[in-house]
Enzyme design. Structure first.
Site, PDB file in Angstrom:
ATOM      1  N   HIS A 112       0.779  -1.106  -0.083  1.00 48.39           N
ATOM      2  CA  HIS A 112      -0.145   0.158  -0.118  1.00 48.39           C
ATOM      3  C   HIS A 112       0.723   1.250  -0.100  1.00 48.39           C
ATOM      4  O   HIS A 112       0.288   2.393  -0.071  1.00 48.39           O
ATOM      5  CB  HIS A 112      -1.027  -0.034   1.217  1.00 48.39           C
ATOM      6  CG  HIS A 112      -1.982  -1.114   1.134  1.00 48.39           C
ATOM      7  ND1 HIS A 112      -2.949  -1.330   0.136  1.00 48.39           N
ATOM      8  CD2 HIS A 112      -2.356  -2.084   2.109  1.00 48.39           C
ATOM      9  CE1 HIS A 112      -3.662  -2.243   0.225  1.00 48.39           C
ATOM     10  NE2 HIS A 112      -3.198  -2.825   1.332  1.00 48.39           N
ATOM     11  N   ASP A 152      -2.735 -10.525  -2.664  1.00 47.31           N
ATOM     12  CA  ASP A 152      -3.166 -10.125  -1.368  1.00 47.31           C
ATOM     13  C   ASP A 152      -4.515  -9.987  -1.665  1.00 47.31           C
ATOM     14  O   ASP A 152      -5.051  -9.426  -2.629  1.00 47.31           O
ATOM     15  CB  ASP A 152      -2.551  -8.922  -0.952  1.00 47.31           C
ATOM     16  CG  ASP A 152      -2.891  -8.610   0.309  1.00 47.31           C
ATOM     17  OD1 ASP A 152      -1.940  -8.869   1.246  1.00 47.31           O
ATOM     18  OD2 ASP A 152      -3.667  -8.021   0.506  1.00 47.31           O
ATOM     19  N   HIS A 154      -6.247  -7.328  -0.569  1.00 49.96           N
ATOM     20  CA  HIS A 154      -6.380  -5.863  -0.855  1.00 49.96           C
ATOM     21  C   HIS A 154      -5.641  -5.382  -2.301  1.00 49.96           C
ATOM     22  O   HIS A 154      -4.770  -6.083  -2.451  1.00 49.96           O
ATOM     23  CB  HIS A 154      -5.894  -5.054   0.332  1.00 49.96           C
ATOM     24  CG  HIS A 154      -6.460  -5.438   1.813  1.00 49.96           C
ATOM     25  ND1 HIS A 154      -5.902  -6.538   2.510  1.00 49.96           N
ATOM     26  CD2 HIS A 154      -7.587  -4.892   2.286  1.00 49.96           C
ATOM     27  CE1 HIS A 154      -6.669  -6.608   3.453  1.00 49.96           C
ATOM     28  NE2 HIS A 154      -7.539  -5.570   3.638  1.00 49.96           N
ATOM     29  N   ASP A 241      -4.320 -12.960   2.796  1.00 50.42           N
ATOM     30  CA  ASP A 241      -5.511 -12.572   3.596  1.00 50.42           C
ATOM     31  C   ASP A 241      -6.908 -12.937   2.736  1.00 50.42           C
ATOM     32  O   ASP A 241      -8.019 -12.582   3.187  1.00 50.42           O
ATOM     33  CB  ASP A 241      -5.582 -10.965   4.151  1.00 50.42           C
ATOM     34  CG  ASP A 241      -4.781 -10.075   2.906  1.00 50.42           C
ATOM     35  OD1 ASP A 241      -4.700 -10.855   1.688  1.00 50.42           O
ATOM     36  OD2 ASP A 241      -4.714  -9.068   3.314  1.00 50.42           O
TER      37      ASP A 241
HETATM   38 ZN   LIG Z   1      -4.121  -7.305   2.543  1.00 48.95          ZN
END
Ligand SMILES: [Zn+2]
Ligand SMILES: [Zn+2]
Lengths: 435, 550
Positions: A112, A152, A154, A241
């Site tokens: 991120h 991931d 996200h 995740d």
């Molecule tokens: Zn994540």
């Protein structure tokens, strides 16, 4: 005795003395049970699987990617330099031929973290894969084209941002649909900057996608795209995740599925990203990934509480994914038909929120859209933490005009800014001018 | 007065120590019957046997039994649950996989089935198996499955060992090998202890017998009966402990034990030998046995010297004794003989053997002799560099260790073994470091055995969320009281170690170290639900105070 088919290196750095806060998902305990599982399974005793020590990334390694405001030392801790340094060591092992593949099982994560860093977002301060990628390109000139497949849950908005204008880095992200999860981005129309169209591919999957949906996406979209792109290096940004037990997401992927994904993808490098089901998912996913990388049978690896019927996806979800993959593959194959920005300068304005640190940033980015090179760009950024700075990037392979343009921007920064920064990729140079 | 005996592959050495002084030494050729060798070497000492207060044995018994597979059929009952297929680690058809699964926190997912255990036990019994090893995955987090299997079969088998008693360390494949070997050598150790006791009694020696372990510590024979696998590779450990006894300072010391065929390399930090972090290997298989970190390199006094493609080669094999001693091939000892560094044996035979090489190379004999010695020392030095590199490349898992690495840098070299004195100046020159050859270096091994302290290591785990406290090695599995801290766990472990000295085979002289201590907050959602604490304690390896190492 078990023999690995492919020599595989593991850099394990659990940072047992580092946490964001004692009860934060990114805490000391995070990789404890993973280490327990890896040790009990005896993975490191398998012939051909070797553990290596992490390293420390230098400020130069960070500056090759980021504009840290006001400077690197203010934005990161030692944990971040070791996490990024662990990735660099993993890449070194592969590129020096010590191993065929390597896995940086390190924390804290990085995907991120965007090019400009005013603080931490989504538990990330600096982008550990991006730092690894730029270190590789600086040190191994034969590595020209790199693909990052971000698995991931996200959307890796930081990695997307850093490579947005880069025609030589293909960034593919599969993630839970941004309408239902942080950071709320990563839609199919985010397709790369005007000079790098198709070099960003986003695959937002519906909540509760399980093994069949993920593996369908890999086999029917990601692998065909990689086949055509022909990267010199494939990196899996291996967040964990998507697991059915993850506490902060809503997918239904399994350890066996993650292992199969890595078997199909056959990445040269894996880097751990997120994944916060530290007891019920990470121990099994990491075991599966390590075995899959090494080419060792993983078919008996599964979560002890796994009930495949419970988490199997709705046929409607699979239909949706099939249509999405078809559309994305079609768009990717016709990426050259898209009419790019007709003007010399392409601008974009953005608001970025640093959720971990509670900072808001506004950015005005100007790219010199260039027929001869990836194009220089500048970012005028102001953060609620007080700094307004000008960041100038002269890309790898920049033409003379873009190089001059970059220097003009840097030289003409005035007192409105706290500082101007200049990244010159071909010269591996980084300058700061405090105004 | 105490007695140390090191039964090596070639020689059996004995040393008798009284009040800080070596009062007698003896050496015999190791025979087929080790008990005879022991009696022989003890008689050779010529000391009054009734005065012996401590007898320590370092033997190759279990090592040889394992390497030569000279043990009776041994069964294994194994439960694993999901993960790598455990059948990859099955060594014989007497390994049996049964149901049962426990996870890393020690929670049961699949129970053990009584009927299945009994059926497997029945089959083993029918095959004439007398000893059975019982291992389950994550037994060191919850020994319930192993204990249940144990209780179901204990009446039907003479020798049973359980995985969690071997070591509290996580590593299922190593635990399988360790438990298997342990069970396999139990009857051999039992017979041996019985005969040794008888033989020593006949010589008028009635004191307790201790055995040297791979970690350079000793334990009483009562514990050796239960855990004989810990005696593997005690030979190199004996020499290292001899070096500890003979050292004159606490420098970081590289120890070279130069033998006929090989040189064993080890390292002492603050007078304590460095351990192999995961456990040592025997017979090509990795185990959980705590042992010294050592490297054996194929360069010794009797290494075969030959020429390939015009290049002089030393080792790694031995083709018989030096020419000076009646051998047919040149060796480094012959080179040392020609150079005048070594006085024994037939000088003419050495000269002839080296002259043969010199003719082939078209060089002077003296030059060739010194090239041989240089080559041998170079080989050892390269191996030492690799060894130290490996010691320093152990991964670390905290930022603190990453930023403040404990880099091991040898400050001096201690050389023991036959050719130590003859090679001293060459080694000093090659390494550019002070090289010490201590007095009595030729019996360092037996001395190390005589003087090594008793040692043991225990592992403790406290999980305040599941309210349990475990110590696998001592078979402690109990409920935790309400509040519990890391210090509570350390003091619990210290008490437990002291209370169980007999079980662990320890004598009174122990100093307890905390080898590892970790404490983690366990979190569910965003709140702390407990602590996960891990501690390893050891009674420190070293030399008994009688020797008064200054
Ligand atoms: Zn994540
Ligand atoms: Zn240009």
């Amino acid at each position: 005795m078990i023999q690995a088919k492919r020599k595989t290196g593991l850099i394990f750095f659990p940072a047992y003395d580092w946490e964001i806060t004692p009860t934060h998902p990114e805490r000391q305990e995070r990789l404890l049970y993973t280490q327990d599982q890896v040790l009990e399974e005896g993975l490191l005793d398998i012939e051909g699987i070797h553990e290596f020590k992490a390293g420390l990334a230098s400020d130069e390694d960070v500056n090759r990617v980021h504009f840290c405001v006001p400077d690197v030392a203010s934005r990161i801790t030692h944990s971040h330099s070791i996490s990024a340094g662990g990735c660099i060591e993993a890449a070194r092992l592969v590129l020096e031929g010590n191993v065929e593949r390597a896995f940086a099982l390190v924390r804290p994560p990085g995907h991120h973290a965007m090019r400009v860093v005013h603080g931490a977002r989504g538990f990330c301060n600096i982008n550990i894969e991006a730092i690894m990628v730029e270190w590789v390109r600086k040190n191994y000139s034969h590595i020209k084209k790199i693909a990052i497949v971000d698995t991931d849950c996200h959307h890796g908005d930081g990695s997307q941002d850093i490579f947005w204008h880069d025609p030589n880095v293909l960034y593919i992200s599969i993630h839970q649909d941004g309408r239902t999860l942080y950071p709320g981005t990563g839609f199919p129309d985010e397709f790369g900057g005007p000079g790098a169209l198709g070099m960003t591919v986003n695959v937002p999957l519906p909540p509760r996608t399980s093994d069949r949906g993920f593996l369908y996406t890999v086999e029917n979209l990601i692998l065909p795209v990689l086949d055509e792109f022909k990267p010199d290096l494939v990196i899996n940004s291996a967040g964990q995740d998507n697991h059915y037990s993850d506490p902060i997401t809503h997918m239904a992927f399994t350890a066996g599925g993650y292992a199969r994904l890595n078997e199909l993808l056959a990445p040269d490098l894996c880097v751990l990203e997120g994944g916060y089901s530290i007891e019920s998912a990470l121990p099994y996913i990491n075991t599966g990934i390590i075995l899959a990388l090494a080419g060792v049978d993983y078919s008996y690896v599964r979560e002890p509480d796994l009930d495949p019927d419970q988490i199997r996806e709705d046929p409607k979800v699979l239909d949706y994914i099939q249509e999405l993959c078809d559309a994305l593959l079609d768009a990717w194959r016709r990426r050259d038909e898209v009419v790019s920005s007709p003007n010399e300068f392409a601008e974009r304005q953005r608001s970025i929120y640093y959720d971990t640190d509670g900072i808001s940033e506004t950015q005005n980015e100007t790219l010199r859209f260039c027929p001869d090179c990836p194009g220089a760009f500048k970012i005028d950024t102001q953060a609620s933490s007080g700094y307004r700075v000008l960041c100038v990037h002269i890309p790898r392979g920049a033409c003379d005009t873009c190089r001059r343009q970059g220097h003009d921007w840097f030289d003409s920064a005035n007192g409105r800014f706290y500082a101007a920064y200049l990244q010159d990729m071909d010269k591996d140079g980084y300058q700061i001018n405090i105004l | 007065m105490i007695l140390g005996i090191d039964i090596g592959g070639t020689h059996t050495d004995a040393v008798c120590v009284k009040n800080n002084v070596i009062v007698a030494t003896a050496k015999v050729i190791t025979g087929a019957d080790l008990v005879d060798s022991i009696s022989g070497v003890v008689r050779g000492l010529g000391v009054e046997h009734g005065l012996l207060k401590r007898v320590v044995l370092s033997t190759t018994l279990s090592t040889n039994a394992i390497i030569e597979k000279k043990y009776t059929a041994t069964g294994m009952i194994v439960s694993a649950g999901p993960g790598i297929d455990p059948r990859n680690y099955f060594l014989t058809d007497d390994f049996h996989l049964i149901d049962g699964a426990i996870d890393h926190r020690g929670r049961e997912y699949i129970p053990v089935r009584k009927d299945q255990v009994l059926e497997v036990a029945d089959n083993l019994k029918k095959n004439g198996v007398d000893g059975v090893g019982v291992v389950s995955k994550f037994c060191v987090r919850n020994p319930a499955h192993e204990k249940k299997i144990h209780s179901l079969i204990i009446d039907n088998f003479k020798y049973v060992s359980m995985g969690h008693r071997m070591s509290g360390t996580l590593n299922f494949p190593r635990r399988l090998h360790t438990t298997y070997f342990n069970t396999a050598v139990m009857p051999i150790q039992e017979r041996f202890v019985y005969s040794v006791k008888q033989a020593l009694a006949e010589l008028g020696i009635k004191t307790s017998i201790l055995f040297l372990k791979a970690d350079g510590g000793t334990y009483l024979s009562s514990a050796a009966d239960r855990l004989p696998v810990e005696t593997i590779l005690s030979g190199p450990a004996a020499s290292m402990m001899g070096a500890v006894a003979l050292r004159k300072n606490t420098h970081t010391t590289l120890v070279l034990d130069i033998g006929g065929t090989t040189t064993d390399i080890g390292i002492l930090i603050d007078g304590v030998p460095v351990l192999e972090p995961k456990g040592i290997s025997v017979g090509g298989l990795k185990t959980l046995v705590r042992g010294l970190k050592m490297l054996s390199v194929g360069a010794g006094g009797d290494s075969h010297v030959f020429i390939t493609n015009g290049n002089l080669c030393v080792g790694p094999h031995r083709h018989g004794p030096p020419a000076a001693m009646g051998g047919t091939q040149p060796t480094p000892m012959d080179a040392l003989r020609v150079l005048g560094e070594f006085e024994q044996g037939d000088l003419n035979r050495s000269r002839e053997s080296i002259a043969g090489l010199a003719r082939e190379l078209g060089q002077d004999s003296k030059d060739v002799a010194s090239a041989i010695v240089t080559k041998m020392v170079d080989t050892i030095q390269k191996a030492c560099d690799g060894f130290i590199g490996e010691v320093n490349s152990n991964p670390v898992y905290t930022i603190h260790e990453m930023l403040h690495p404990d880099v091991v840098r040898p400050e001096e070299i201690m050389v023991i073994g036959g050719p130590a004195k003859n090679l001293q100046s060459y080694i000093e020159k090659a390494f550019g470091m002070k090289c010490v050859v201590p007095e009595h270096s030729e019996v360092a091994n037996a001395l190390g055995a005589a003087l090594a302290r008793t040692t043991a290591q225990i592992t403790l785990l406290a999980d305040t969320q599941l309210k349990k406290l475990l110590c696998p090695e001592l078979d402690i599995d109990m409920e935790l009281p309400g509040r519990y801290t890391l210090n509570d766990l350390i003091s619990f472990g210290t008490d437990a170690l002291r209370k169980n000295t007999t079980y662990l085979g320890l004598t009174d002289e122990i100093e307890i170290d905390v080898v590892e201590q970790q404490s983690f907050n366990m979190v569910k959602g965003f709140s702390t639900t407990g602590k996960n604490m891990r501690v390893k304690l050891q009674s420190r390896p070293g030399i008994i105070s009688l020797w008064g190492n200054k």
